[in-house]
Design an enzyme around this catalytic site. Structure first.
Site, PDB file in Angstrom:
ATOM      1  N   ARG A 172       0.841  -1.322   0.124  1.00 30.53           N
ATOM      2  CA  ARG A 172       0.179   0.116   0.042  1.00 30.53           C
ATOM      3  C   ARG A 172       0.822   1.271   0.003  1.00 30.53           C
ATOM      4  O   ARG A 172       0.241   2.227  -0.265  1.00 30.53           O
ATOM      5  CB  ARG A 172      -0.895  -0.059   1.287  1.00 30.53           C
ATOM      6  CG  ARG A 172      -1.892  -1.229   1.203  1.00 30.53           C
ATOM      7  CD  ARG A 172      -2.685  -1.170   2.544  1.00 30.53           C
ATOM      8  NE  ARG A 172      -3.713  -2.243   2.881  1.00 30.53           N
ATOM      9  CZ  ARG A 172      -3.397  -3.482   3.253  1.00 30.53           C
ATOM     10  NH1 ARG A 172      -1.971  -3.602   3.595  1.00 30.53           N
ATOM     11  NH2 ARG A 172      -4.250  -4.510   3.522  1.00 30.53           N
ATOM     12  N   LYS A 216     -13.775  -0.421  -1.498  1.00 34.84           N
ATOM     13  CA  LYS A 216     -13.619  -0.725  -0.223  1.00 34.84           C
ATOM     14  C   LYS A 216     -12.701   0.306   0.510  1.00 34.84           C
ATOM     15  O   LYS A 216     -13.316   0.810   1.658  1.00 34.84           O
ATOM     16  CB  LYS A 216     -13.084  -2.031   0.400  1.00 34.84           C
ATOM     17  CG  LYS A 216     -12.518  -2.411   1.905  1.00 34.84           C
ATOM     18  CD  LYS A 216     -11.825  -3.562   1.979  1.00 34.84           C
ATOM     19  CE  LYS A 216     -11.179  -3.566   3.423  1.00 34.84           C
ATOM     20  NZ  LYS A 216     -10.371  -4.562   3.586  1.00 34.84           N
ATOM     21  N   PRO A 233     -18.056  -0.405   4.132  1.00 26.30           N
ATOM     22  CA  PRO A 233     -16.972  -1.079   3.558  1.00 26.30           C
ATOM     23  C   PRO A 233     -17.294  -2.544   3.650  1.00 26.30           C
ATOM     24  O   PRO A 233     -17.760  -3.218   4.742  1.00 26.30           O
ATOM     25  CB  PRO A 233     -15.825  -1.000   4.555  1.00 26.30           C
ATOM     26  CG  PRO A 233     -16.196   0.451   5.290  1.00 26.30           C
ATOM     27  CD  PRO A 233     -17.669   0.406   5.572  1.00 26.30           C
ATOM     28  N   ASP A 235     -15.803  -6.498   3.071  1.00 28.13           N
ATOM     29  CA  ASP A 235     -14.565  -7.466   2.693  1.00 28.13           C
ATOM     30  C   ASP A 235     -14.887  -8.564   2.685  1.00 28.13           C
ATOM     31  O   ASP A 235     -16.244  -9.207   3.047  1.00 28.13           O
ATOM     32  CB  ASP A 235     -13.288  -7.181   3.288  1.00 28.13           C
ATOM     33  CG  ASP A 235     -13.656  -7.072   4.732  1.00 28.13           C
ATOM     34  OD1 ASP A 235     -14.780  -7.608   5.367  1.00 28.13           O
ATOM     35  OD2 ASP A 235     -13.000  -6.772   5.822  1.00 28.13           O
ATOM     36  N   HIS A 237     -14.633 -10.623   5.241  1.00 26.42           N
ATOM     37  CA  HIS A 237     -15.301 -11.001   6.612  1.00 26.42           C
ATOM     38  C   HIS A 237     -16.781 -10.571   6.546  1.00 26.42           C
ATOM     39  O   HIS A 237     -17.707 -11.324   7.209  1.00 26.42           O
ATOM     40  CB  HIS A 237     -14.439 -10.009   7.504  1.00 26.42           C
ATOM     41  CG  HIS A 237     -13.117 -10.579   7.991  1.00 26.42           C
ATOM     42  ND1 HIS A 237     -12.708 -12.075   8.462  1.00 26.42           N
ATOM     43  CD2 HIS A 237     -11.927 -10.041   7.593  1.00 26.42           C
ATOM     44  CE1 HIS A 237     -11.438 -12.075   8.349  1.00 26.42           C
ATOM     45  NE2 HIS A 237     -11.022 -11.095   7.927  1.00 26.42           N
ATOM     46  N   GLN A 281     -22.194  -1.831  11.038  1.00 19.50           N
ATOM     47  CA  GLN A 281     -21.206  -2.926  10.420  1.00 19.50           C
ATOM     48  C   GLN A 281     -19.883  -3.081  11.142  1.00 19.50           C
ATOM     49  O   GLN A 281     -19.426  -4.156  11.293  1.00 19.50           O
ATOM     50  CB  GLN A 281     -21.146  -2.515   9.029  1.00 19.50           C
ATOM     51  CG  GLN A 281     -20.077  -3.359   8.230  1.00 19.50           C
ATOM     52  CD  GLN A 281     -18.707  -2.785   8.244  1.00 19.50           C
ATOM     53  OE1 GLN A 281     -18.359  -1.787   8.882  1.00 19.50           O
ATOM     54  NE2 GLN A 281     -17.485  -3.542   7.622  1.00 19.50           N
TER      55      GLN A 281
END
Length: 336
Positions: A172, A216, A233, A235, A237, A281
């Site tokens: 990143r 995301k 967001p 992902d 999970h 969330q």
């Protein structure tokens, strides 16, 4: 001169050559007291004179940017020349037509032609001796002289990407460095602040124009930094939570989280939880992390205890009801 060019203004007249900071530091080279024709006219922007021209220089991590001001013409001379041109055009207009297309860009008080000029680049390279690899010299000097190596370290500027990698950002790091550079050079320092008052979807789309920013990451920034509480967001999970705990069936046949499934999951939870869906969330996401499993494991125990307590209460009520019935029967027998 009252106004000077700024790279953040996005003027196309700015030109650049590849030159990492490890090879040239404008703040050290032009601010060391050994050059007398340069001054810092804006943050990181240096204006001075070379070969009879006024230049403004600035730099990013890997590029040296330069802006050359053209001399302004004397207004009286310019008007006389314009009049002569008009007279000639009137005489020749019946014979031929000619199109003149001169592209110009104005910055402040100066007009700059948008033509490339290799001579200016060569002059800049010669002025700073950029063909001499400073990094190689530093390494050689540091090898033979430990004191030089220790002292010179204060003047090196390792790339932002390498620093971020050292801090654990991994792959990143490159995107963070590039995104920061894009924001500074193309949008300006107030861009992110202005996005706080923009609509959610508009803000998310704007963030996605940055290098390496997908749905995301854009939603994370929207939720955590830009007051978009409905941003959610998603992902793997969150996808598993949706399937496991909410019987969410969309995308079950797919192995990867597509943009379509991403949107459907977000819309599902936004409809369920309302305008602060992103906050809800976050709670479920944390509860699903391994480090919080201990807390999660306590939840079924608490439920079992409540169930057991309810059963005990029912049993006691039943037993009390039975004893009361027996007493009533005894009283009836005595009365009879």
């Amino acid at each position: 001169m009252s106004q000077h060019a700024l790279l953040s203004a996005g003027c196309k007249a700015w030109r650049s050559i590849t030159c990492p900071r490890s090879e040239l530091r404008l703040d050290l080279t032009l601010g060391c007291g050994q050059t007398f024709r340069w001054r810092e006219t804006a943050d990181g922007h240096w204006t001075g004179v070379m070969r009879g021209k006024v230049w403004t220089l600035t730099q990013t991590e890997d590029m040296l940017w330069y802006y050359v001001y053209n001399h302004q013409k004397n207004p009286g001379t310019e008007n006389r020349q314009k009049q002569k041109v008009e007279e000639k055009e009137q005489l020749l207009v019946k014979m031929s037509k000619r199109m003149i297309d001169i592209k110009q860009e104005e910055v402040g008080m100066c007009t700059v032609m948008s033509e490339t000029d290799n001579k200016e680049e060569d002059l800049l390279r010669d002025y700073f001796q950029l063909d001499v690899k400073l990094g190689d010299l530093y390494r050689n000097w540091g090898t033979v002289d430990p004191h030089f190596k220790h002292t010179a370290n204060i003047f090196t500027d390792p790339s932002v990407e390498m620093r971020l990698r050292d801090l654990g950002f991994g792959y990143r790091a490159r995107f963070l460095q590039q995104s920061s550079q894009t924001i500074v050079n193309s949008h300006g320092p107030d861009w992110l602040h202005l996005l706080r008052s923009a609509p959610y979807l508009q803000t998310r789309d704007a963030l996605r124009t940055l290098p390496g920013v997908g749905l995301k990451v854009a939603d994370c920034v929207c939720l955590m930094s830009l007051d978009k509480f409905e941003a959610l967001p998603v992902d793997t999970h969150v996808w598993q939570i949706a399937k496991r705990d909410y019987n969410f069936a969309a995308g079950n046949s797919q192995k990867t989280l597509t943009d379509r499934v991403y949107k459907e999951i977000g819309d599902f939870f936004r409809k369920l939880w309302g305008p602060y869906a992103g906050w809800a969330q976050s709670v479920l996401f944390c509860a699903d992390l391994k480090k919080f499993q201990k807390l999660r494991e306590e939840i079924p125990v608490m439920k079992d205890e409540k169930t057991e307590l309810k059963n005990k209460m029912k049993k006691r009520r039943h037993e009390g009801y039975t004893q009361e019935q027996k007493r009533e029967k005894g009283n009836k027998h005595q009365r009879s």
